[in-house]
Design an enzyme around this catalytic site. Structure first.
Site, PDB file in Angstrom:
ATOM      1  N   ARG A 102       0.825  -1.203   0.052  1.00  0.00           N
ATOM      2  CA  ARG A 102      -0.104   0.096  -0.024  1.00  0.00           C
ATOM      3  C   ARG A 102       0.739   1.295  -0.073  1.00  0.00           C
ATOM      4  O   ARG A 102       1.630   1.520   0.867  1.00  0.00           O
ATOM      5  CB  ARG A 102      -0.738  -0.151   1.187  1.00  0.00           C
ATOM      6  CG  ARG A 102      -1.709   1.327   1.348  1.00  0.00           C
ATOM      7  CD  ARG A 102      -2.576   1.172   2.488  1.00  0.00           C
ATOM      8  NE  ARG A 102      -4.088   0.449   1.947  1.00  0.00           N
ATOM      9  CZ  ARG A 102      -5.233   0.537   2.389  1.00  0.00           C
ATOM     10  NH1 ARG A 102      -5.495   1.395   3.327  1.00  0.00           N
ATOM     11  NH2 ARG A 102      -6.136  -0.103   1.773  1.00  0.00           N
ATOM     12  N   HIS A 129      -7.431   0.885  -6.623  1.00  0.00           N
ATOM     13  CA  HIS A 129      -7.599  -0.248  -5.400  1.00  0.00           C
ATOM     14  C   HIS A 129      -8.226  -1.521  -5.934  1.00  0.00           C
ATOM     15  O   HIS A 129      -9.288  -1.659  -5.716  1.00  0.00           O
ATOM     16  CB  HIS A 129      -8.471   0.467  -4.437  1.00  0.00           C
ATOM     17  CG  HIS A 129      -8.265   0.034  -3.118  1.00  0.00           C
ATOM     18  ND1 HIS A 129      -7.662  -1.022  -2.710  1.00  0.00           N
ATOM     19  CD2 HIS A 129      -9.047   0.150  -1.867  1.00  0.00           C
ATOM     20  CE1 HIS A 129      -7.846  -1.223  -1.431  1.00  0.00           C
ATOM     21  NE2 HIS A 129      -8.684  -0.506  -0.877  1.00  0.00           N
ATOM     22  N   GLN A 132     -10.181  -4.110  -3.513  1.00  0.00           N
ATOM     23  CA  GLN A 132     -11.408  -3.394  -3.031  1.00  0.00           C
ATOM     24  C   GLN A 132     -12.435  -3.922  -4.044  1.00  0.00           C
ATOM     25  O   GLN A 132     -13.489  -4.535  -3.434  1.00  0.00           O
ATOM     26  CB  GLN A 132     -11.409  -1.996  -3.038  1.00  0.00           C
ATOM     27  CG  GLN A 132     -12.737  -1.318  -2.695  1.00  0.00           C
ATOM     28  CD  GLN A 132     -13.115  -1.659  -1.131  1.00  0.00           C
ATOM     29  OE1 GLN A 132     -12.025  -1.389  -0.262  1.00  0.00           O
ATOM     30  NE2 GLN A 132     -14.434  -2.024  -1.039  1.00  0.00           N
ATOM     31  N   ASP A 223     -17.108   7.166  -1.882  1.00  0.00           N
ATOM     32  CA  ASP A 223     -15.898   7.034  -1.289  1.00  0.00           C
ATOM     33  C   ASP A 223     -15.507   8.524  -0.794  1.00  0.00           C
ATOM     34  O   ASP A 223     -16.393   9.520  -1.243  1.00  0.00           O
ATOM     35  CB  ASP A 223     -14.866   6.408  -2.070  1.00  0.00           C
ATOM     36  CG  ASP A 223     -13.518   6.251  -1.432  1.00  0.00           C
ATOM     37  OD1 ASP A 223     -13.581   5.986  -0.236  1.00  0.00           O
ATOM     38  OD2 ASP A 223     -12.469   6.110  -2.085  1.00  0.00           O
ATOM     39  N   CYS A 263     -16.739   1.893   0.004  1.00  0.00           N
ATOM     40  CA  CYS A 263     -15.377   1.077   0.511  1.00  0.00           C
ATOM     41  C   CYS A 263     -14.979   1.079   1.899  1.00  0.00           C
ATOM     42  O   CYS A 263     -14.140   0.174   2.332  1.00  0.00           O
ATOM     43  CB  CYS A 263     -14.069   1.451  -0.670  1.00  0.00           C
ATOM     44  SG  CYS A 263     -13.726   2.947  -0.434  1.00  0.00           S
ATOM     45  N   ARG A 291     -14.220  -8.356   1.453  1.00  0.00           N
ATOM     46  CA  ARG A 291     -12.744  -8.214   1.274  1.00  0.00           C
ATOM     47  C   ARG A 291     -12.308  -9.419   1.302  1.00  0.00           C
ATOM     48  O   ARG A 291     -11.344  -9.827   0.643  1.00  0.00           O
ATOM     49  CB  ARG A 291     -12.525  -7.260   1.943  1.00  0.00           C
ATOM     50  CG  ARG A 291     -12.895  -5.598   1.652  1.00  0.00           C
ATOM     51  CD  ARG A 291     -12.412  -5.182   0.406  1.00  0.00           C
ATOM     52  NE  ARG A 291     -11.029  -5.418   0.238  1.00  0.00           N
ATOM     53  CZ  ARG A 291     -10.272  -4.316   0.576  1.00  0.00           C
ATOM     54  NH1 ARG A 291     -10.591  -3.208   1.150  1.00  0.00           N
ATOM     55  NH2 ARG A 291      -8.928  -4.511   0.297  1.00  0.00           N
TER      56      ARG A 291
END
Ligand code: CP
Ligand code: NVA
Length: 304
Positions: A102, A129, A132, A223, A263, A291
């Site tokens: 990340r 991402h 996700q 988001d 998310c 996830r």
């Protein structure tokens, strides 16, 4: 050896395989069946930014499949500061079987992958991402069935990393993707052109008006307005995004079957109200749960 830096690294058959295996793995997990597909395997997690879902779901996924994980935070890792990214990648590759990164800059993940001898997973960058979206597509399949073609997802807010990956995932499965974002926060032309070249059936519509867009939505997705690394722009973004809040008034303009996704983490009162998050349309926490199941399928595919 394969990397997973972007959903575009997969073809549609591979994506469908991962989603089918995620469904199977979730079913097995619910029945208490945890098979040691990854016994003795180790996942390295190198995170420059905070995380709850991605870190915890990857670590739990490895443990449930008989493997383990090593977490290196920005302070431990100092990716590119204490030593160069290539040196870091060449060293860590010898201790673990795969690494999830990340980072602030997507370029760091690409540079790492170029020098890594083990699979590299994008656990979020400024560009995308993809992990996700694996979980999100699984959630949408649970809701609408395996054939998502012809559905419409309306993303309300910032054309950010999550929105880009969602647009790719939708294009790969024939879901219309509508972005309702203010001027200056929509997708770059190059991104849309590349996506349409790779997935010509994918429809990406960039439309500024949330109230119009949600009328045809099967899913409304939002988001945060200020992503990690953009904190200095927070006040300006609050002003520009104010008309793009997902609240009860906006949800009322959507068909009765439309569901709300996010998310997480959410900033209640900014991009989404508490009322919308807690409404019966919200599937946000089922989405967060998925996830782990999706990433189990990904890890198994990359490592088993
Ligand atoms: N959605 C998501 O990636 O959450 P975290 O930042 O908590 O990992
Ligand atoms: N767009 C957000 C997503 C967090 C999971 C960010 O990058 O901060």
């Amino acid at each position: 050896m394969r990397h997973f830096l972007d959903l575009l690294d997969l073809n549609s058959d591979e994506l469908n395989h991962l989603l089918a295996d995620a469904t199977a793995m979730k079913g097995a997990y619910k029945r208490g069946d945890r098979q040691p597909f990854l016994a003795g395997r180790v996942l390295g997690l190198v995170f420059e930014k905070p995380s709850l879902r991605t870190r915890a779901s990857f670590e739990a996924a490895m443990a449930q499949m008989g493997g383990s994980s090593i977490f290196l935070s920005a302070n431990d890792g100092q990716l590119g500061k204490r030593e160069s990214v290539p040196d870091f990648a060449r060293t860590l590759s010898q201790y673990v079987d795969a690494v999830a990164l990340r980072t602030y800059s997507h370029r760091t993940i690409e540079e790492f992958a170029a020098h890594s001898s083990i699979p590299v997973i994008n656990a979020l960058s400024d560009a995308s991402h993809p992990c996700q979206v694996l979980g999100d597509l699984l959630t949408m399949q649970e809701l609408f069935g395996n054939k998502l073609q012809g559905r419409t997802l309306v993303f309300v807010g910032d054309g950010n990393n999550v929105a880009r990956s969602m647009a790719v995932g939708c294009a790969m499965l024939g879901v219309r993707f509508v972005l309702a974002a203010p001027d200056g926060y929509r997708f770059e032309d190059g991104f849309v052109q590349t996506l349409q070249k790779r997935h010509p059936l994918g429809e990406v519509i960039q439309n500024g008006v949330p109230g119009h867009a949600v009328g045809s939505a099967d899913v409304i997705y939002t988001d945060v307005w200020t992503s990690m690394g953009q904190e200095a722009e927070h006040e300006e973004r609050l002003r520009k995004f104010a008309p793009f809040q997902v609240n009860s008034q906006l949800l009322a303009l959507a068909p009765a079957h439309t569901r709300l996704m996010h998310c997480l983490p959410a900033r209640r009162g900014e991009e989404v109200t508490a009322e919308a998050m807690e409404s019966e349309r919200s599937i946000i926490f089922e989405q967060a749960g998925n996830r782990m199941h999706a990433q189990k399928a990904l890890l198994k595919w990359l490592l088993a």
